[in-house]
Scaffold this motif. Structure first.
Motif, PDB file in Angstrom:
ATOM      1  N   PHE A  15      15.108  -3.245 -15.013  1.00  0.00           N
ATOM      2  CA  PHE A  15      15.357  -4.386 -15.895  1.00  0.00           C
ATOM      3  C   PHE A  15      14.009  -5.089 -16.116  1.00  0.00           C
ATOM      4  O   PHE A  15      13.245  -5.275 -15.181  1.00  0.00           O
ATOM      5  N   MET A  16      13.739  -5.503 -17.299  1.00  0.00           N
ATOM      6  CA  MET A  16      12.590  -6.376 -17.587  1.00  0.00           C
ATOM      7  C   MET A  16      11.240  -5.795 -17.212  1.00  0.00           C
ATOM      8  O   MET A  16      10.322  -6.524 -16.898  1.00  0.00           O
ATOM      9  N   LYS A  17      11.099  -4.500 -17.260  1.00  0.00           N
ATOM     10  CA  LYS A  17       9.804  -3.952 -16.879  1.00  0.00           C
ATOM     11  C   LYS A  17       9.234  -2.988 -17.898  1.00  0.00           C
ATOM     12  O   LYS A  17       8.336  -2.202 -17.595  1.00  0.00           O
ATOM     13  N   GLY A  18       9.773  -3.034 -19.123  1.00  0.00           N
ATOM     14  CA  GLY A  18       9.214  -2.213 -20.178  1.00  0.00           C
ATOM     15  C   GLY A  18       9.184  -0.753 -19.815  1.00  0.00           C
ATOM     16  O   GLY A  18      10.095  -0.217 -19.211  1.00  0.00           O
ATOM     17  N   SER A  19       8.125  -0.084 -20.178  1.00  0.00           N
ATOM     18  CA  SER A  19       8.050   1.359 -19.954  1.00  0.00           C
ATOM     19  C   SER A  19       7.488   1.671 -18.568  1.00  0.00           C
ATOM     20  O   SER A  19       6.866   2.693 -18.365  1.00  0.00           O
ATOM     21  N   TYR A  20       7.724   0.760 -17.639  1.00  0.00           N
ATOM     22  CA  TYR A  20       7.328   0.919 -16.228  1.00  0.00           C
ATOM     23  C   TYR A  20       6.039   1.725 -16.024  1.00  0.00           C
ATOM     24  O   TYR A  20       6.084   2.801 -15.462  1.00  0.00           O
ATOM     25  N   PRO A  21       4.898   1.191 -16.435  1.00  0.00           N
ATOM     26  CA  PRO A  21       3.641   1.946 -16.252  1.00  0.00           C
ATOM     27  C   PRO A  21       3.151   1.802 -14.831  1.00  0.00           C
ATOM     28  O   PRO A  21       2.034   1.385 -14.581  1.00  0.00           O
ATOM     29  N   TYR A  22       4.012   2.133 -13.896  1.00  0.00           N
ATOM     30  CA  TYR A  22       3.714   1.887 -12.501  1.00  0.00           C
ATOM     31  C   TYR A  22       3.413   3.196 -11.801  1.00  0.00           C
ATOM     32  O   TYR A  22       3.857   4.263 -12.213  1.00  0.00           O
ATOM     33  N   GLY A  23       2.693   3.081 -10.710  1.00  0.00           N
ATOM     34  CA  GLY A  23       2.299   4.270  -9.963  1.00  0.00           C
ATOM     35  C   GLY A  23       3.458   5.169  -9.591  1.00  0.00           C
ATOM     36  O   GLY A  23       3.349   6.395  -9.635  1.00  0.00           O
ATOM     37  N   GLU A  24       4.594   4.572  -9.247  1.00  0.00           N
ATOM     38  CA  GLU A  24       5.717   5.388  -8.775  1.00  0.00           C
ATOM     39  C   GLU A  24       6.200   6.370  -9.827  1.00  0.00           C
ATOM     40  O   GLU A  24       6.706   7.444  -9.495  1.00  0.00           O
ATOM     41  N   ARG A  25       6.073   6.009 -11.107  1.00  0.00           N
ATOM     42  CA  ARG A  25       6.553   6.915 -12.148  1.00  0.00           C
ATOM     43  C   ARG A  25       5.856   8.264 -12.071  1.00  0.00           C
ATOM     44  O   ARG A  25       6.481   9.310 -12.248  1.00  0.00           O
ATOM     45  N   ASN A  26       4.563   8.246 -11.790  1.00  0.00           N
ATOM     46  CA  ASN A  26       3.789   9.494 -11.712  1.00  0.00           C
ATOM     47  C   ASN A  26       4.345  10.427 -10.639  1.00  0.00           C
ATOM     48  O   ASN A  26       4.287  11.643 -10.782  1.00  0.00           O
ATOM     49  N   ILE A  27       4.844   9.855  -9.568  1.00  0.00           N
ATOM     50  CA  ILE A  27       5.416  10.671  -8.489  1.00  0.00           C
ATOM     51  C   ILE A  27       6.866  11.028  -8.804  1.00  0.00           C
ATOM     52  O   ILE A  27       7.259  12.201  -8.763  1.00  0.00           O
ATOM     53  N   LEU A  28       7.664  10.015  -9.127  1.00  0.00           N
ATOM     54  CA  LEU A  28       9.106  10.244  -9.313  1.00  0.00           C
ATOM     55  C   LEU A  28       9.385  11.241 -10.437  1.00  0.00           C
ATOM     56  O   LEU A  28      10.322  12.027 -10.355  1.00  0.00           O
ATOM     57  N   SER A  29       8.549  11.189 -11.495  1.00  0.00           N
ATOM     58  CA  SER A  29       8.801  12.079 -12.633  1.00  0.00           C
ATOM     59  C   SER A  29       8.617  13.551 -12.264  1.00  0.00           C
ATOM     60  O   SER A  29       9.066  14.435 -12.980  1.00  0.00           O
TER      61      SER A  29
END
Lengths: 187, 187
Positions: free
Chosen positions: A53-67
Motif C-alpha cells: 500500500f502507498m509505496k508506488g512501484s516499490y523500488p526497494y532492494g527486496e524486489r531484486n531478490i524476491l523477483s
C-alpha cells in the motif's frame, strides 16, 4: 521457542491454523520483519503474496531478490509521492481500495499460504481505506491462510481481531541524530 | 521516509557510515527484521555475514533461501538444545566465544558491508559471552560496516553504544492462547 509444529512437516503443507499478525509502532522493523517472515515461509515451500500500500512501484532492494524467488508474487499500489493525511486525494483512495481488493482476492484464491498487507495499518488510519473493510478482510480469512498487516498507527479494532500484535518501539533512532535514510538499509 | 541516500547509488558501494542497530524486546520480529534487512541489503548488492549464536545448525526456513543467494555467508554456533541460563555449560561458552570471534573477523575482513549477530544480546545477558567483549566489538567497528545485534534483554551498555535501538513489544501473542510454534512462521 519450542520446535514442535502444529502441522505436518511436508514443505508444501498449508497452515492448519493461519494467524493474523500485526506489526505496528514508530520503531524500525515492521516491513523488514514481514519480509523476514516471507523469506522463512518461502524456505519452507509456502506460497506468498505481498501487497504494498502507498509505496508506488516499490523500488526497494527486496524486489531484486524476491523477483528471482519462486512462490512469491507482489503487487504495488499508490504513488511514490508522500500521502498528505490532511489532504488525501481521490486517486490515492482508489489505489488503496485496489490494493485491498488485490489482498482479498489473493487471500481467497487458495493460491497463497501467507498474504502480507504492507502499510495497510497506516492506510486505514489515514482513511485511504475504510477500517471496517480491513476488519472484514480479516474476519473473512480462510483458516489455512496467514495474514501479516504492517504499518504505524494500527487501530485498536485491528489489534482486537488480530492474533499476534507486536509494537516496534523506537528506543533510539539515528534520525534523531540527523542521519538520513540510507539505501540498502532503510529502503 | 526520505528517499535521499547518504552514499552513491552504485550497488556495490559500501556504507560511508555504517550504523549499529539493536533489535531487542520480548515481542516477535527481532530475527525476522534482521533477516528482512539482509534481503534488502542483498538486493542492493551489499555483502552480508550472519552469525547465529545459540541456534545450532539453524535448521530454519531462511537457510534454504539464503544458501542460494550470492553475497551472503552464514555461520552457526551453539547446540540446538536450550541453554539453561542458570547452568551455563563450558562448551556453550566456548561456542559463543567462537561465534563472537567469527563476527569480529568478518567485521574486520573488509569482505562484508553488513554483519548480523543473531541472539548476541541474550548470549551476553546469560553470560555466554562477556558483555564487554560485545561492546569492544562495536567500538572496533570499521566506519563502512553496518552491524545488527538481535536478541532479548539487550544490556543498557549495548543500547548506549548503538545508533539505532528498537524494542519489539509484545502487545498480543498467540502463545498466550496456547497455540504452539509453527514451521515456516515461528522458525
Amino acid at each position: 521457542m519450542t520446535e514442535k509444529a502444529s502441522f505436518s512437516s511436508s514443505p508444501s503443507e498449508p497452515f492448519t491454523k493461519g494467524l493474523v499478525q500485526v506489526f505496528t509502532g514508530d520503531g524500525r522493523g515492521k516491513t523488514t520483519a514481514a519480509l523476514g517472515t516471507v523469506i522463512r515461509a518461502l524456505g519452507h515451500g509456502l506460497r506468498v503474496y505481498i501487497v504494498y500500500f502507498m509505496k508506488g512501484s516499490y523500488p526497494y532492494g527486496e524486489r531484486n531478490i524476491l523477483s528471482k524467488l519462486p512462490n512469491v508474487n507482489m503487487a504495488s499500489f499508490g504513488s511514490l509521492e508522500f500521502v498528505d493525511p490532511a489532504n488525501v486525494k481521490p486517486e490515492e483512495k482508489e489505489q488503496a481500495r485496489q490494493a485491498l481488493a488485490a489482498a482479498r482476492e489473493a487471500m481467497l484464491s487458495g493460491n497463497y499460504d501467507l498474504v502480507v498487507l504492507d502499510e495497510v495499518n497506516l492506510a486505514a488510519a489515514w482513511k485511504l481505506v475504510e477500517l471496517d473493510e480491513v476488519v472484514r478482510l480479516i474476519t473473512d480469512k480462510p483458516q489455512n491462510v496467514e495474514l501479516i498487516l504492517t504499518g504505524r498507527q494500527a487501530d485498536t479494532k485491528l489489534v482486537q481481531v488480530a492474533d499476534l500484535v507486536t509494537e516496534m518501539l523506537k528506543i533510539k533512532h539515528p534520525y534523531d541524530k540527523e542521519i538520513i535514510a540510507r539505501k540498502g538499509i532503510e529502503y
